[in-house]
Design a protein around this motif. Structure first.
Motif, mmCIF file in Angstrom:
data_model
loop_
_atom_site.group_PDB
_atom_site.id
_atom_site.type_symbol
_atom_site.label_atom_id
_atom_site.label_comp_id
_atom_site.label_asym_id
_atom_site.label_seq_id
_atom_site.Cartn_x
_atom_site.Cartn_y
_atom_site.Cartn_z
ATOM 1 N N ILE A 173 0.830 -1.205 0.000
ATOM 2 C CA ILE A 173 0.000 0.000 0.000
ATOM 3 C C ILE A 173 0.861 1.250 0.000
ATOM 4 O O ILE A 173 0.627 2.182 -0.787
ATOM 5 C CB ILE A 173 -0.936 0.005 1.228
ATOM 6 C CG1 ILE A 173 -1.851 -1.215 1.187
ATOM 7 C CG2 ILE A 173 -1.760 1.282 1.267
ATOM 8 C CD1 ILE A 173 -2.594 -1.464 2.477
ATOM 9 N N ALA A 174 1.872 1.273 0.838
ATOM 10 C CA ALA A 174 2.724 2.458 0.933
ATOM 11 C C ALA A 174 3.432 2.721 -0.386
ATOM 12 O O ALA A 174 3.592 3.878 -0.786
ATOM 13 C CB ALA A 174 3.721 2.291 2.068
ATOM 14 N N ASP A 175 3.834 1.650 -1.057
ATOM 15 C CA ASP A 175 4.479 1.847 -2.360
ATOM 16 C C ASP A 175 3.553 2.608 -3.297
ATOM 17 O O ASP A 175 3.966 3.558 -3.972
ATOM 18 C CB ASP A 175 4.841 0.496 -2.994
ATOM 19 C CG ASP A 175 6.056 -0.123 -2.335
ATOM 20 O OD1 ASP A 175 6.316 -1.331 -2.567
ATOM 21 O OD2 ASP A 175 6.740 0.594 -1.560
ATOM 22 N N ARG A 220 2.211 10.240 -4.306
ATOM 23 C CA ARG A 220 2.809 11.479 -3.781
ATOM 24 C C ARG A 220 3.874 11.995 -4.736
ATOM 25 O O ARG A 220 4.014 13.199 -4.934
ATOM 26 C CB ARG A 220 3.417 11.265 -2.398
ATOM 27 C CG ARG A 220 2.409 11.088 -1.302
ATOM 28 C CD ARG A 220 2.969 11.485 0.075
ATOM 29 N NE ARG A 220 2.745 12.893 0.351
ATOM 30 C CZ ARG A 220 1.580 13.415 0.747
ATOM 31 N NH1 ARG A 220 0.520 12.655 0.880
ATOM 32 N NH2 ARG A 220 1.472 14.701 0.986
ATOM 33 N N ALA A 221 4.593 11.076 -5.317
ATOM 34 C CA ALA A 221 5.654 11.494 -6.248
ATOM 35 C C ALA A 221 5.059 12.038 -7.543
ATOM 36 O O ALA A 221 5.551 13.020 -8.098
ATOM 37 C CB ALA A 221 6.564 10.305 -6.540
ATOM 38 N N THR A 222 3.992 11.427 -8.017
ATOM 39 C CA THR A 222 3.402 11.845 -9.288
ATOM 40 C C THR A 222 2.585 13.121 -9.145
ATOM 41 O O THR A 222 2.553 13.949 -10.049
ATOM 42 C CB THR A 222 2.462 10.745 -9.812
ATOM 43 O OG1 THR A 222 3.102 9.488 -9.644
ATOM 44 C CG2 THR A 222 2.087 10.966 -11.258
ATOM 45 N N GLY A 223 1.903 13.209 -8.019
ATOM 46 C CA GLY A 223 1.016 14.368 -7.850
ATOM 47 C C GLY A 223 -0.275 13.890 -7.229
ATOM 48 O O GLY A 223 -0.819 12.861 -7.634
ATOM 49 N N LEU A 224 -0.759 14.635 -6.267
ATOM 50 C CA LEU A 224 -1.922 14.180 -5.511
ATOM 51 C C LEU A 224 -3.203 14.205 -6.332
ATOM 52 O O LEU A 224 -4.158 13.515 -5.999
ATOM 53 C CB LEU A 224 -2.094 15.031 -4.239
ATOM 54 C CG LEU A 224 -0.951 14.913 -3.235
ATOM 55 C CD1 LEU A 224 -1.221 15.805 -2.025
ATOM 56 C CD2 LEU A 224 -0.759 13.468 -2.788
ATOM 57 N N THR A 225 -3.216 15.031 -7.394
ATOM 58 C CA THR A 225 -4.375 15.016 -8.273
ATOM 59 C C THR A 225 -3.920 14.590 -9.657
ATOM 60 O O THR A 225 -2.750 14.757 -10.026
ATOM 61 C CB THR A 225 -5.056 16.392 -8.358
ATOM 62 O OG1 THR A 225 -4.084 17.364 -8.749
ATOM 63 C CG2 THR A 225 -5.646 16.791 -7.013
ATOM 64 N N ASP A 226 -4.860 14.044 -10.419
ATOM 65 C CA ASP A 226 -4.492 13.512 -11.733
ATOM 66 C C ASP A 226 -4.722 14.552 -12.839
ATOM 67 O O ASP A 226 -4.998 15.713 -12.564
ATOM 68 C CB ASP A 226 -5.244 12.212 -12.004
ATOM 69 C CG ASP A 226 -6.754 12.407 -12.096
ATOM 70 O OD1 ASP A 226 -7.479 11.405 -12.005
ATOM 71 O OD2 ASP A 226 -7.220 13.568 -12.250
ATOM 72 N N GLU A 227 -4.629 14.058 -14.087
ATOM 73 C CA GLU A 227 -4.724 14.985 -15.219
ATOM 74 C C GLU A 227 -6.087 15.673 -15.305
ATOM 75 O O GLU A 227 -6.208 16.739 -15.882
ATOM 76 C CB GLU A 227 -4.410 14.242 -16.529
ATOM 77 C CG GLU A 227 -5.391 13.146 -16.912
ATOM 78 C CD GLU A 227 -5.097 11.802 -16.235
ATOM 79 O OE1 GLU A 227 -4.268 11.760 -15.286
ATOM 80 O OE2 GLU A 227 -5.715 10.798 -16.647
ATOM 81 N N SER A 228 -7.101 15.053 -14.718
ATOM 82 C CA SER A 228 -8.413 15.695 -14.718
ATOM 83 C C SER A 228 -8.595 16.608 -13.515
ATOM 84 O O SER A 228 -9.605 17.277 -13.393
ATOM 85 C CB SER A 228 -9.517 14.634 -14.698
ATOM 86 O OG SER A 228 -9.561 13.934 -15.917
ATOM 87 N N GLY A 229 -7.607 16.586 -12.628
ATOM 88 C CA GLY A 229 -7.713 17.413 -11.427
ATOM 89 C C GLY A 229 -8.362 16.701 -10.259
ATOM 90 O O GLY A 229 -8.594 17.296 -9.206
ATOM 91 N N TYR A 230 -8.658 15.426 -10.450
ATOM 92 C CA TYR A 230 -9.292 14.693 -9.355
ATOM 93 C C TYR A 230 -8.223 14.080 -8.452
ATOM 94 O O TYR A 230 -7.149 13.701 -8.913
ATOM 95 C CB TYR A 230 -10.184 13.579 -9.909
ATOM 96 C CG TYR A 230 -11.294 14.067 -10.794
ATOM 97 C CD1 TYR A 230 -11.467 13.536 -12.071
ATOM 98 C CD2 TYR A 230 -12.185 15.048 -10.354
ATOM 99 C CE1 TYR A 230 -12.500 13.984 -12.892
ATOM 100 C CE2 TYR A 230 -13.201 15.499 -11.179
ATOM 101 C CZ TYR A 230 -13.355 14.967 -12.451
ATOM 102 O OH TYR A 230 -14.364 15.415 -13.253
ATOM 103 N N THR A 272 4.373 6.720 4.766
ATOM 104 C CA THR A 272 4.228 7.715 3.698
ATOM 105 C C THR A 272 4.798 9.059 4.129
ATOM 106 O O THR A 272 4.525 10.078 3.511
ATOM 107 C CB THR A 272 2.750 7.876 3.306
ATOM 108 O OG1 THR A 272 1.966 8.064 4.492
ATOM 109 C CG2 THR A 272 2.240 6.658 2.567
ATOM 110 N N GLY A 273 5.564 9.050 5.202
ATOM 111 C CA GLY A 273 6.224 10.279 5.633
ATOM 112 C C GLY A 273 5.273 11.332 6.166
ATOM 113 O O GLY A 273 5.572 12.526 6.152
#
Lengths: 216, 280, 924
Positions: C112-114, C120-130, C637-638
C-alpha cells in the motif's frame, strides 16, 4: 404467595427481536431455538389490515399441559409459579412439546452451532445436558433466584430480571409478582385492558397481553 | 435456515415436528397389537392360532414401544417414563405395557386367569394410548373430543381384523366375535366424519387422503370381502383374512396421518388487537 | 457548572472469578450511539447486555437493539478475514477468483505504501484534477466511530475523493438533508416525540429505522396517546404500530401533502393558523415582484414588507412592524434577479409571499389529489383538520424556565419520499405544514436533529448565523460568475452542480455520489473526464450490493487499479480489491466517541458527553486496531507529523488542545494506540468538566461513559432564531430560485445542457409534477409498454439486518425470519391470485432490461400494484448471505441523470413486471 408473571404490551412491541436475541445470549440456546421470540401477525384484508407483533414463549401456566403429560416429572412447577425442567431427568420424549398449546418447547437432538463447528463463545457455553431433552423459557430462573438471594426485586432490579425484559427497547415487557397488588405487573394489569392467549384451553397462563389503556 | 428439531415457524399453525413416523409407529403397533391381544384373549381361539395371535399382538406392541424408544432423546433414561403415574398417560401406558407382557405370555402359556387379565390389560393399554393423544392439548386434532374414541375403535378394528385373519388362515370357522368386529367396522366408518368435521380446516384437509383410504380400503373393501366370504360355505376363507388385513392397514394409515400430517399445533391467536395511540 | 455523572460499571452480583462485564458503545447505525456491556468469561465474549449504569442519561434506558446482540457472533464468525490478504489472480471480475493469499502486515503495508508514495511522487491530483486517492465509507458517517485515527491520516494526506458512493447521499434522506439544513438546521428531521400528539408520517419507517431511542420514544408516545398516521404503500412495521394506515400510491406523497396545505389555506379560517409566527418569524410577508424575486428597498436592497401600521412598505427588519400577511401592494422598490440583474425598478406591484402561496395551492384540493394518490379526499380532509386541531396554536409550555410555543403536531418523511424527484416538493410541503401552524422548531413540533453541512457540526445552535435577507446563513456553493467552480474538486462534481451541498467535510458524500460511478464510462460535457482513482480505500460499505446497477458497478470496480479493502469477511466489493486489511472489529478496538446533545433520527438527550468503545476481548487472528493501521500508514508515507497534527486538531473526535488543557501529541514521533487515546480521553475529560478533571484511558475503561446535563431547550431552534432576530426562509424560495437561475447561466455559459431538467426544480413555489411518470418513462423510453410493467417495486428497512455488516451473521438471519418479508418478495394476495402465484412460489420480477428471481410472500398489508423487497440482498460472495436467495431492487434500478433531482439524489423505485417462474428456470 408469589406468582411470577410476564406482561407484554402489544401497543409497544415493534417486533424488533431484541428480546429474542437477548434470550439467546442469556441462555446460550442453539440455532433455531428461541425460548422467547416475537411473532409477526397480520389480520384483515387489504386495505383494512392490521399487524401486530406478539412476544411468545412459555406461559408458565397455572395448569400446565406439559407438566400433566410429562412421564418422568422432569417438568415441575415451583411454588412461585415458574415451570421448570430438570434436564437430567428428562427422557426427551417430547410429549410435553406436543402438549403445549403455545409451541414453547424445543428439543435439539444433536449439538448444533451457528456455522457448523462451535465458535469460541459457543464452545464456552455448550452444555451436553441440554441435548435431546426438552428446553424452554425458564423466566431466567437462575437470575431470579440469585437476585432474590441478594435482596433484589425481579422485574425491577435488572440483575434479578429475565434477560428479555431487560433488553426490550420499547419497554413492552414487564415482569413481576402478580400476587403482590403493588407490583409493577399488578399495576399494569389493573390500569390497562389485557387478555391471555388461548384462555379457552384452561391452561391459566401467567403471561398477559396488554392491548389498550383504561381500566379492564 | 432450518430451525432446530421441533423448531418454530408460525404464526399460523404448522405440523408439529416432534413426533414423527416413530411415534406413529407406537400408535400403529400398540393399537393393532393390543386390539389383537384383546380379541384373541376374549374370543374362543385355542391352540396355535391363539399363541400366534397373543405373541403377534405382543410383538406389535413391542415394536411400537421400540419405535418410541428409538425416538426419545435419552433412551438410556427410559425407565424414568414410569415415574408420573399420577397424571401422565404415557407413564400409565408404560406401566400397563410392563404388566401386559408377562400376562400375555402367561396367557399364551395357557394359564387360565392370565387370559382374562390379558383382556383387561390390553384394553387398558389401548385406552391409555387414546388418552395420550387426548392429553396433548397443543394439537387440536388430538385433543378433539372424538379423537380418543376413534383411536380406541380403530385399534380394536385393526387388532380384530388381524385376529380374524389369523383365524381364517388357520382354517377355523368364523367366530361369533366377528359380528362384533363388523359392527366396530361400521362404528369406525361413522365415527370418522363426526371426528373430522369440527377440526380446523388445515387438519381436515390433511386427513382427506387417509379418510379416503378408510372409506375404501378400510370399510368398503372389507365388507365386500366379507360378503364374498359369507357366500361360500364352510370355514372362513382367505377373503375374510384379506378383509381383516385391509381394515388393519387402513387404520394404520389413519393413525400415521393423524400423528404426522394432521397434527397442526394450536398456533397463536390474539383475543384483541392492540390500540396504538388512538381509537380507530 | 455541575459535576458530570460517570457511572461505575459495577454489578449488583459479585462477579465470579474470570467473569467481567465490560462497558462499550454501539454505533453500527445512524440511530445510535447506544450503550451496552459485554460479558466476558475467561477472555471469551459471551453475552451482550444493556448498560443500566447509563439508563439515567441514555434516552433508550441504556439499552441496545437486536443488531448489537449480533456483535458476539460478529467477533467469532469463522468467515472473518483474520490476516492481511493479497490478490494472486491479476484478473478482476465477478467470475474471477481473486486467489487471496495471506501475507504479513509488513508486506501489506509495503504494497500500500508503495502505491501511495508513487502517488505522492506523481502528484496528488491527476490529469483531470481529481484526487488520485479515493476513500469510501458507508453507514451515514458511523464508520467514523470505528476507524480510529484513520481520518487523521486522510487529513494529513491531502485531497481525497470521498464521493464514490454506496448509496449514502443518494438513496438516503438526501433531499431532507440538504433542504432541512437550509431551512432549519435539520440534517435529519424528527418529531418532538415526547410532546407530539399527532404525527403524519409519509413513509418514515421509524419503528424499523429509529433504533433504540426512536423505538423507546415512540412506544411511550403511543401509550400516552399520540396518534400517528402512516402514509405508505405497504403496511410497514411502523404502519403496523400506527393508529391509521393510508395506503398511498408510490411517489405521490407531494400531492397528498399539497392537499393538506390546500385545506389549511382554503377551507379553514385564517385564524386557525399561527399568524404571528408567519408574520414575524417567516418570510411570508415579504413582497414578491412580477419576475418572482423579492421587492427590495432601493437603497439597502433589503426585502420589503407592507407595514399595516404606517401603511407603507418597509424593510423586513424595521422596528415595530405590523406586517401584512396577505395582499398586493404598489411599492417603490427594485427587483433584483440572478447575477444582481435589476429586473424592475420604481413603482412595482408586489404580492406577499403568503398571498402567492395561497394562490399557488388553490388547485391542489383533496379531490384533485385523490385521483393521483389513490387516497379518498375525505381521508385527506380529515387528516388536515385533525392536524390543525391538534396543533394548539397559541399554547405555550415552560422549558428550562423559558416560555416557548407548544405545537404538538409533526410531519416526517421517509426514504423514497424525501429523495429523488419530488423530494424537494415533499420536504418543502412538510416544512410548510409545520410553518403554517407555528410548529417548526418548537416543543411538540417538527424539529431538526443536527447539522452536517453547516458549521460547526457539533454545535447546531452555533451554526445559526445571520445570512442575507434576515435568514440564516447557508454555505451555498457559489453560483455567481466570479466564484462558481466549473472545475470540480472530486469526481461527483458536487461543488459545481449542487449549491446546497456546501463544501464542508461531509459535502463530498452528499453530492450525487452515483455520478462518480456513472461518469467513469462517459463524463458529460463540461466536466473533466472522470478517471478511476489510483488507490481506493473502502470500509464498512459494500457498494456492489448497496448501490444501483450493481452488475455494472462491479464491472467498473474491476477497472480500479489498486483497491485496499478494510475487510470483515469476503464480500461483493472486496472481491475486486487488491489487498484486504482485517481491522479489529467492534468489540476488539478502541475509540472514544461523543454522545448526547441532539443527533440524527431521534437521539435527543438531556445530557452530553463521551463514551468509550473499548476492546472487550483480544483481537482475533492477525487483526489490528484501525488506529495502529493509520499510524503505520502515516509513518510509511512520511506523514507522521501531519497525522499527529490532525489528531491534535481534533481528527480523533476531540481537539487535544482545548480551552482548559493541552494534551497535544508531539508531532515528530509515532504514538501507540494507548497513548493517542489516553490523550483524547484526557482532552475529552477536560472539555466535559471545563478543565476540572483530567481522566485518562484507565478511568474511561472502567466507567464506560461520562456526561453532563444538556439543556432541554436546546432541542429547539426557534429560541435561537428569535434571539438572533432571524426568520425562517419559508414559504417562498427566492434564494433558491436565484441560485438555480445563476447555476443555469453558468452551466450554459460552459455549454453544459445536460442538467437542464434539474435546473427546472429551482422554483420558489414548486408545483406538483407527475413524479410517477418519470419512473414510468424509464419503461417506455426503451419502447416497452407500461402495461407490461404494472407494478411499483419498493424497498423497506429490515431492522435486524441493516448496517453493521451483519448480513453474514447466523443469529441475525434466524431472528429476522420471525418478521415477514425476509424470505422473498411481498405481494398482495389479490394481485398474486390474478397471476396464479401462491405463497412461496418462485417468481420473477423484471424491467425491460433485467430480471431477478425470488419467492412470493403473500401479505395483505400492501397495495395490489406494489411489490416490496425488504433490505438489500442478492449477495454472491458474502458467506451465509450468498445462500439467501433473496433478490434486490438494486440489480434492477439504473443510475441515470434523468432520475436524478437537482440535489443529486434518486429514489429506490422501479416499474416492474411480475410472473410466476418455473421451478427449474435459471435467473437472469
Amino acid at each position: 404467595m408469589t406468582r411470577w408473571t410476564m406482561v407484554a404490551d402489544l401497543r409497544r412491541c415493534v417486533g424488533c427481536q431484541t428480546c429474542t436475541a437477548a434470550c439467546k445470549h442469556a441462555n446460550a440456546t442453539p440455532p433455531g431455538v428461541q425460548w422467547r421470540r416475537v411473532l409477526d401477525m397480520e389480520f384483515g384484508e387489504y386495505p383494512n389490515v392490521q399487524r401486530a407483533f406478539v412476544p411468545v414463549g412459555c406461559q408458565h401456566c397455572e395448569d400446565p399441559p406439559c407438566m400433566e403429560v410429562c412421564p418422568s416429572t422432569a417438568t415441575r412447577k415451583r411454588a412461585d409459579g415458574i415451570v421448570t425442567i430438570d434436564y437430567d431427568v428428562c427422557i426427551g420424549c417430547a410429549y410435553c412439546a406436543v402438549a403445549c398449546p403455545y409451541q414453547a418447547r424445543y428439543k435439539t437432538d444433536r449439538a448444533s452451532f451457528a456455522y457448523g463447528a462451535a465458535t469460541e463463545n459457543e464452545a464456552k457455553r455448550h452444555d451436553d445436558a441440554r441435548l435431546a431433552v426438552a428446553t424452554k423459557c425458564t423466566f431466567c430462573v437462575d437470575r431470579i433466584d440469585a437476585g432474590l438471594a441478594q435482596g433484589l426485586t425481579p422485574g425491577v432490579d435488572p440483575a434479578a430480571t429475565p434477560a428479555c425484559v431487560n433488553a426490550c427497547i420499547a419497554q413492552a415487557l414487564a415482569f413481576g409478582d402478580a400476587d403482590d397488588p403493588q407490583s409493577n405487573v399488578s399495576q399494569l394489569l389493573a390500569q390497562n385492558r389485557s387478555f391471555r392467549m388461548h384462555e379457552e384451553l384452561g391452561t391459566g397462563p401467567n403471561f398477559h397481553y396488554l392491548w389498550d389503556g383504561g381500566e379492564p | 435456515m432450518t430451525p432446530g428439531s421441533g423448531g418454530a415457524v408460525g404464526p399460523d399453525p404448522w405440523v408439529q415436528r416432534h413426533w414423527d413416523w416413530r411415534a406413529a409407529g407406537n400408535f400403529i403397533g400398540g393399537g393393532a397389537g393390543s386390539g389383537l391381544i384383546l380379541f384373541a384373549a376374549l374370543g374362543d381361539t385355542q391352540g396355535a392360532p391363539l399363541v400366534a395371535a397373543l405373541l403377534g399382538g405382543l410383538a406389535l406392541v413391542g415394536a411400537g414401544l421400540l419405535c418410541v424408544w428409538l425416538e426419545i432423546g435419552r433412551p438410556w433414561r427410559a425407565l424414568n417414563v414410569f415415574v408420573n403415574l399420577r397424571t401422565s398417560w404415557m407413564s400409565r401406558e408404560a406401566a400397563v405395557a410392563a404388566l401386559l407382557v408377562p400376562v400375555t405370555l402367561a396367557a399364551a402359556a395357557g394359564i387360565p386367569l392370565a387370559r382374562a387379565l390379558a383382556v383387561v390389560l390390553a384394553g387398558a393399554f389401548l385406552f391409555a394410548q387414546s388418552r395420550i393423544l387426548r392429553a396433548a392439548r397443543g394439537i387440536p386434532a388430538w385433543r378433539a373430543p372424538l379423537a380418543a374414541p376413534l383411536v380406541v375403535v380403530t385399534g380394536l378394528v385393526e387388532g380384530g381384523g388381524l385376529w380374524l385373519a389369523i383365524g381364517a388362515l388357520s382354517g377355523a370357522p368364523t367366530p361369533p366375535l366377528a359380528w362384533v368386529w363388523a359392527a366396530l367396522l361400521i362404528a369406525r366408518f361413522l365415527l370418522w366424519p363426526a371426528y373430522v368435521r369440527p377440526l380446523p380446516e388445515r387438519a381436515r384437509r390433511a386427513l382427506e387422503p387417509a379418510g379416503r383410504t378408510l372409506r375404501w380400503l378400510g370399510t368398503a373393501l372389507p365388507f365386500a370381502l366379507i360378503a364374498l366370504d359369507a357366500m361360500r360355505p364352510g370355514p372362513a376363507t382367505a377373503w375374510l383374512a384379506l378383509a381383516g388385513v385391509a381394515a388393519a392397514l387402513a387404520g394404520s394409515r389413519v393413525k400415521h396421518a393423524l400423528v404426522t400430517r394432521a397434527s397442526f399445533n394450536q398456533g397463536f391467536a390474539l383475543a384483541r388487537l392492540p390500540v396504538r395511540g388512538a381509537r380507530p | 457548572m455541575s459535576r458530570p455523572v460517570a457511572p461505575r460499571s459495577d454489578d449488583a452480583r459479585a462477579a465470579p472469578a474470570g467473569v467481567r462485564r465490560v462497558p462499550t458503545a454501539c454505533y453500527q447505525c445512524v440511530a445510535g450511539p447506544d450503550l451496552l456491556t459485554v460479558k466476558v468469561e475467561d477472555g471469551v465474549a459471551t453475552e451482550v447486555e444493556p448498560n443500566f449504569c447509563a439508563a439515567a442519561v441514555h434516552p433508550g434506558g441504556g439499552k441496545v437493539c437486536v443488531k448489537a446482540f449480533g456483535l458476539v457472533q460478529k467477533t467469532y464468525n469463522p468467515h472473518r478475514v483474520l490476516a492481511p490478504m493479497k490478490r494472486s489472480n491479476p484478473v478482476k471480475g465477478r467470475d474471477q477468483d481473486p486467489g487471496w493469499v495471506p501475507i504479513s502486515w509488513d508486506e501489506a503495508f509495503g504494497l500500500i505504501a508503495d502505491r501511495l508514495n508513487d502517488v505522492r511522487a506523481t502528484g496528488l491530483t491527476d490529469e483531470s484534477g481529481y484526487p488520485r486517492v479515493a476513500a469510501s465509507f458507508g453507514g451515514g458517517g458511523t464508520p467514523q466511530s470505528y476507524m480510529g485515527t484513520f481520518p487523521a491520516f486522510l487529513a494529513a494526506w491531502g485531497p481525497v475523493d470521498m464521493g464514490f458512493g454506496s448509496g449514502q447521499g443518494v438513496k438516503c434522506y438526501h433531499s431532507e438533508h440538504l433542504y432541512g439544513e437550509f431551512w432549519h438546521r435539520a440534517f435529519i428531521v424528527a418529531p418532538d416525540t415526547p410532546l407530539c400528539n399527532y404525527l403524519i408520517s409519509c413513509g418514515s419507517n421509524i419503528e424499523a429505522s429509529g433504533g433504540v431511542v426512536g423505538i423507546w420514544r415512540h412506544s411511550n408516545a403511543r401509550v400516552r396517546g399520540m396518534k400517528r398516521v402512516q402514509v405508505e404503500p405497504h403496511l410497514s412495521v411502523t404502519g403496523a404500530c400506527s393508529a391509521q394506515w393510508v395506503p398511498i400510491r408510490p411517489k405521490t406523497d407531494a400531492a397528498f401533502l399539497y392537499a393538506l396545505i390546500h385545506v389549511m389555506l382554503h377551507e379553514l379560517p385564517r385564524e386557525r393558523l399561527d399568524l404571528p409566527f408567519l408574520c414575524r418569524r417567516t418570510a411570508s410577508p415579504y413582497l414578491v415582484g412580477p419576475h418572482g424575486y423579492y421587492l427590495r428597498d432601493r437603497a439597502t436592497r433589503k426585502p420589503l414588507v407592507w407595514d399595516r401600521a404606517t401603511a407603507s412598505a418597509l424593510p423586513f427588519d424595521a422596528p415595530g412592524l405590523d406586517e401584512a400577511l396577505e395582499g398586493t401592494f404598489l411599492v417603490d422598490a427594485v427587483e433584483v434577479g440572478p447575477d444582481g440583474d435589476v429586473l424592475a425598478e420604481g413603482r412595482i406591484d408586489g404580492a406577499t409571499s403568503f398571498a402567492k402561496l395561497v394562490r399557488h395551492m388553490r388547485a391542489y384540493s383533496p379531490e384533485w389529489a385523490a385521483g393521483i394518490c389513490d387516497v379518498p379526499a375525505a381521508t385527506m380532509r380529515r387528516i388536515a383538520n385533525e392536524y390543525v386541531e391538534h396543533a394548539c396554536v397559541g399554547q405555550t409550555i415552560e422549558i428550562e424556565g423559558r416560555t416557548l410555543p407548544l405545537r404538538p403536531v409533526a410531519v416526517t418523511l421517509g426514504k423514497t419520499v424525501n429523495n429523488g424527484w419530488g423530494g424537494y416538493e415533499c420536504c418543502w410541503a412538510r416544512t410548510l405544514l409545520a410553518t403554517l401552524v407555528g410548529a417548526l422548531e418548537v416543543p411538540g413540533g417538527t424539529i431538526g436533529t443536527t447539522v452536517r453541512l453547516t458549521r460547526p457540526m457539533s454545535q447546531r445552535h452555533e451554526s445559526v448565523k445571520p445570512g442575507p435577507d434576515g435568514f440564516m446563513h447557508y454555505p451555498l456553493n457559489p453560483t455567481d460568475r466570479e466564484h462558481w467552480q466549473p472545475k470540480p474538486n472530486i469526481r461527483n462534481a458536487y461543488r459545481t452542480m449542487v449549491p446546497l451541498a456546501g463544501d464542508g467535510p461531509w459535502s463530498q458524500a452528499l453530492g450525487p455520489t452515483h455520478f462518480s460511478w456513472m461518469f467513469l464510462d462517459e463524463t458529460p460535457k463540461g466536466l473533466p473526464r472522470v478517471t478511476p482513482p489510483d488507490v481506493w480505500f473502502f470500509y464498512r460499505t459494500n457498494p456492489a450490493i448497496s448501490f444501483w446497477d450493481t452488475v455494472a458497478l462491479g464491472e467498473k470496480l474491476a477497472r480500479f487499479p489498486f483497491v485496499v479493502a478494510f475487510a470483515y469477511t469476503r464480500d461483493e466489493t472486496n472481491h475486486f480489491a487488491d489487498v484486504l486489511l482485517p481491522d479489529a472489529t467492534d468489540l476488539e478496538s478502541l475509540q472514544l466517541i461523543r454522545i448526547g446533545t441532539t443527533k440524527y433520527v431521534e437521539q435527543f438527550w438531556d445530557h452530553e458527553g463521551f463514551a468509550l468503545r473499548q476492546p472487550v476481548v483480544e483481537p482475533r487472528g492477525e487483526t489490528r486496531d484501525f488506529t495502529d493501521i493509520a499510524t503505520e500508514l502515516a509513518a510509511r508515507t512520511g506523514l507522521t507529523a501531519g497525522y499527529n497534527a490532525a489528531i491534535n486538531k481534533g481528527a480523533a473526535g476531540v481537539p487535544l488542545k482545548g480551552a482548559h488543557a493541552d494534551h497535544s501529541l508531539p508531532l515528530d514521533r509515532r504514538h501507540d494506540r494507548e497513548a493517542i487515546w489516553d490523550a483524547v480521553c484526557r482532552a475529552a475529560s477536560a472539555e466535559l468538566t471545563d478543565g476540572a478533571e483530567d481522566h485518562g484511558l484507565d478511568w474511561w475503561r472502567e466507567r464506560g461513559l461520562a456526561t453532563r446535563p444538556y439543556p432541554r431547550d436546546r432541542w429547539y431552534l426557534y429560541p435561537t432564531v428569535v434571539e438572533r432576530g432571524l426568520r425562517f426562509e419559508l414559504p417562498y424560495q427566492e434564494r433558491l430560485k436565484r441560485v438555480g437561475a445563476e447555476l443555469g447561466r453558468r452551466l450554459h455559459e460552459h455549454d453544459m445542457h445536460w442538467w437542464d431538467a434539474q435546473l427546472a426544480e429551482y422554483q420558489a413555489l414548486p408545483p406538483w409534477k407527475d413524479f410517477p411518470a418519470l419512473w414510468e418513462q424509464v419503461v417506455t423510453a426503451g419502447g416497452a409498454s407500461l402495461g407490461d410493467y404494472p407494478f411499483w417495486l419498493l424497498t423497506a428497512r429490515s431492522m435486524q439486518y441493516a448496517w453493521g455488516g451483519n448480513v453474514g451473521l447466523q443469529m441475525i438471519r434466524e431472528v429476522a425470519d420471525n418478521i415477514a418479508g425476509h424470505r422473498g418478495v411481498i405481494v398482495n394476495p389479490q394481485a398474486a391470485a390474478r397471476l396464479g402465484i401462491a405463497d412461496g412460489d418462485p417468481i420473477e420480477i423484471a424491467t425491460p432490461k433485467r430480471r431477478v428471481r425470488g419467492r412470493a410472500v403473500l401479505r395483505q398489508g400492501i397495495r395490489p400494484d406494489t411489490l416490496l423487497l425488504i433490505g438489500q440482498f442478492e449477495h454472491w460472495e458474502t458467506p451465509l448471505a450468498k445462500d439467501f436467495g433473496m433478490p434486490s431492487l438494486n440489480t434492477l434500478a439504473t443510475m441515470s441523470i434523468a432520475l436524478t433531482d437537482a440535489t443529486g439524489s434518486g429514489a429506490d423505485l422501479v416499474r416492474v413486471s411480475l410472473r410466476r417462474a418455473a421451478p427449474g428456470e435459471a435467473a437472469r
